[in-house]
Write an enzyme that holds these catalytic residues in place. Structure first.
Site, mmCIF file in Angstrom:
data_model
loop_
_atom_site.group_PDB
_atom_site.id
_atom_site.type_symbol
_atom_site.label_atom_id
_atom_site.label_comp_id
_atom_site.label_asym_id
_atom_site.label_seq_id
_atom_site.Cartn_x
_atom_site.Cartn_y
_atom_site.Cartn_z
ATOM 1 N N THR A 1 -15.073 76.988 31.310
ATOM 2 C CA THR A 1 -14.241 76.076 30.539
ATOM 3 C C THR A 1 -13.491 75.174 31.493
ATOM 4 O OG1 THR A 1 -13.866 77.717 28.834
ATOM 5 C CG2 THR A 1 -12.220 76.025 29.003
ATOM 6 N N ASP B 1 -12.440 70.910 27.208
ATOM 7 C CA ASP B 1 -13.830 70.554 26.923
ATOM 8 C C ASP B 1 -14.243 71.313 25.664
ATOM 9 O OD1 ASP B 1 -16.121 72.843 28.225
ATOM 10 O OD2 ASP B 1 -13.952 73.122 28.345
ATOM 11 N N ARG C 1 -17.447 73.183 25.325
ATOM 12 C CA ARG C 1 -18.663 74.001 25.472
ATOM 13 C C ARG C 1 -18.308 75.484 25.479
ATOM 14 N NH1 ARG C 1 -22.801 72.954 30.347
ATOM 15 N NH2 ARG C 1 -23.355 71.199 29.023
ATOM 16 N N LYS D 1 -11.086 74.470 21.511
ATOM 17 C CA LYS D 1 -10.366 75.346 22.436
ATOM 18 C C LYS D 1 -8.870 75.143 22.418
ATOM 19 C CE LYS D 1 -14.351 75.491 25.437
ATOM 20 N NZ LYS D 1 -14.899 75.469 26.776
ATOM 21 N N GLY E 1 -11.621 81.721 28.995
ATOM 22 C CA GLY E 1 -11.908 83.139 29.151
ATOM 23 C C GLY E 1 -12.722 83.638 27.973
ATOM 24 N N SER F 1 -13.262 77.594 34.709
ATOM 25 C CA SER F 1 -14.162 77.414 35.853
ATOM 26 C C SER F 1 -14.131 75.977 36.350
ATOM 27 C CB SER F 1 -15.586 77.804 35.465
ATOM 28 O OG SER F 1 -16.011 76.990 34.394
ATOM 29 N N ASP G 1 -18.940 70.856 36.580
ATOM 30 C CA ASP G 1 -18.998 72.306 36.409
ATOM 31 C C ASP G 1 -20.006 72.629 35.316
ATOM 32 O OD1 ASP G 1 -16.998 74.659 34.638
ATOM 33 O OD2 ASP G 1 -18.290 75.063 36.380
ATOM 34 N N SER H 1 -18.718 73.983 31.837
ATOM 35 C CA SER H 1 -18.016 73.086 30.907
ATOM 36 C C SER H 1 -18.932 71.955 30.522
ATOM 37 C CB SER H 1 -16.771 72.502 31.562
ATOM 38 O OG SER H 1 -16.064 73.487 32.254
#
Lengths: 232, 277
Positions: B44, B60, B62, B76, B90, B172, B209, B212
């Site tokens: 994330t 984000d 995803r 989120k 998480g 991340s 990343d 994400s």
């Protein structure tokens, strides 16, 4: 209105619990309050007579919000009411956590009434000395319920409770019709209160709560003053 | 974002320097009999920034299940109270349920006090719950809101530690997002500048990343108003296919055509009726 319930009184000693007697518990008549269900909302109105002018009226309220869309008022013992308000709020949150939906008014009333009934059938406790009026709005409809110390609950279009509930109800019967708007309902509710009010009715000694599609709201003293000015 | 319990993923950064540093450290650690702990990808990018009139939270969209995208457009940024929102990185279930429980408790608290809830209260409740579970609740949160004391922003870690800062990132993609913040953050930004900064930080996470991706959601919280902008930026819109594998009739020209009729005799005929009673 004197509310009474029969209760088993337990005298518990280490050796032998004794079911001693059938006791009647009398609760002192509470202050007047009444409520009115209009076509687009519900009004709750109550008198808040303080015993002395030294009381800080704004520190304690009779009309309390339970959720964004449900509110309630009582007639009877204030401390018992406080406990039920907390219980009702918690029940509403628990429902929301499970169903991800604001609790429907009827569901809340059922649960609160269940709690009240529990206290008429459990040992070591006494019934709640309050009659509740619960007003809510869900699915584009107004709801009004009464919950008694016995645990019985009723849905109403308009009702009055307290010392002069007979007069109040008669007054409401004459004035109620299905197409009343919220504004008129507030006006009628205040008029009904005035019928049995001893002394001068000001924005400091009555409380009014309204519930419509925007949710439940307790009117501020300033707003109440405007409505009082209209009936003066 | 959804992690299978017990699966661990080794963090592989392709930039040479960090890999070599890690390799040296790993070698040294192995000599003494220890192995480096495997890093857990939280898949994330979430971040928050305090600007002149309030806070802006960004995330984000995803949700991953290992290396597979489970949800291309999940939400989120969670509701805590009308003036407080919380981004979660998480384990998805943990962030969802934790924020809901604290939201419920905060509403009870607000009704009891008769006051608008404070961000510090939400922070306390969250950290005390997460500490109680000793990190087993995998929720890394960015909590932001505006209350009677102004705008506040906290980052909350799964073990229960919190940091109160003017800008935070988690997940991340947090390094990519933090790089953008460290470059361009200024105190007391205007709303539009702050929105652009948050958008760029999340975009850095999305594009750099793997954990994400998809869109950028924003939540702007100020004293008077709340803007839940979902999506603020559809950075990864699904494209329209330009070509077509189907061949039109007539692509292959017909040279000859011969039709052979198959004359078949009916040998046996049986009828089985279906029981429709």
């Amino acid at each position: 209105m004197d509310t009474f319930c029969t209760v088993y009184c337990y005298a518990v000693s280490r050796s032998s619990p004794d079911i001693c007697s059938l006791t009647r518990i009398y609760y002192d008549a509470g202050c007047d309050d009444l409520s009115f269900s209009a076509s687009n909302g519900v009004v709750l109105a109550t008198e808040k007579k303080q015993k002395s002018i030294l009381y800080d009226e704004q520190s304690v309220h009779k009309v309390e919000p339970i959720t964004k869309h449900i509110g309630m008022v009582y007639s009877g013992m204030g401390p018992d009411y406080r406990v039920l308000v907390r219980r009702a709020r918690k029940l509403a949150q628990q429902y929301f956590l499970v169903y991800q939906e604001p609790i429907p008014t009827g569901q809340l009333v059922q649960r609160v009434a269940s709690v009240m009934q529990e206290y008429t059938q459990s040992g070591g406790v006494r019934p709640f000395g309050v009659s509740l009026l619960i007003a809510g709005w869900d699915e584009d409809q107004p709801y009004l319920f009464q919950s008694d110390p016995s645990g019985a609950y009723f849905a109403w279009k308009a009702t009055a409770m307290g010392k002069n509930y007979v007069n109040g109800k008669t007054f409401l019967e004459k004035r109620y019709n299905n197409d009343l708007e919220l504004e008129d309902a507030i006006h009628t509710a205040i008029l009904t209160l005035k019928e049995s009010f001893e002394g001068q009715m000001t924005e400091e000694n009555i409380e009014v709560g309204i519930c419509n599609e925007a949710g439940f709201k307790r009117l501020t003293p300033a707003e109440v003053k405007d409505y009082l000015a209209a009936i003066a | 974002m959804n992690e299978h319990k017990g699966h661990k993923y080794i963090f592989q950064i392709v930039s040479g320097s960090i890999l070599s540093w890690n390799a040296v450290l790993e070698g040294e650690a192995n000599k003494v009999g220890y192995s480096l702990p495997a890093a857990r990808k939280t898949g994330t990018t979430i971040c928050g920034v305090v600007f002149k009139d309030g806070v802006i939270l960004g995330a984000d969209t995803r949700a991953t299940e290992g290396m597979i995208v489970a949800d291309k457009n999940c939400s989120k940024i969670h509701y805590i109270s009308p003036n407080i929102y919380c981004c979660g990185a998480g384990t998805a279930a943990d962030t969802e349920m934790t924020t809901q429980i604290i939201s419920s408790n905060l509403e009870l608290h607000a009704l009891s006090t008769g006051r608008v809830p404070r961000v510090a209260t939400a922070n306390r409740m969250l950290k005390q719950m997460l500490f109680r579970y000793q990190g087993y609740i995998g929720a890394a949160l960015v909590l932001g809101g505006v209350d009677c004391n102004g705008p506040h922003l906290y980052s909350i870690y799964p073990h229960g530690s919190t940091d109160k800062l003017p800008y935070v990132t988690m997940g991340s993609g947090s390094l990519a997002a933090m790089a953008v913040f460290e470059d361009r953050y200024k105190p007391d930004m205007e709303e539009e500048d702050a929105k652009r900064l948050v958008r760029d930080a999340i975009a850095a996470g999305i594009f750099n990343d793997l954990g994400s991706g998809s869109n950028i959601d924003l939540c702007v919280i100020t004293k008077g108003k709340l803007d839940y902008i979902r999506p603020h930026d559809e950075a990864n819109k699904k494209g329209v296919r330009t070509g077509d594998y189907k061949y039109k009739r007539g692509t292959t020209s017909v040279l000859t055509k011969s039709v052979t009729a198959l004359n078949l005799e009916v040998v046996e005929e049986t009828v089985l009726t279906m029981d429709t009673s």
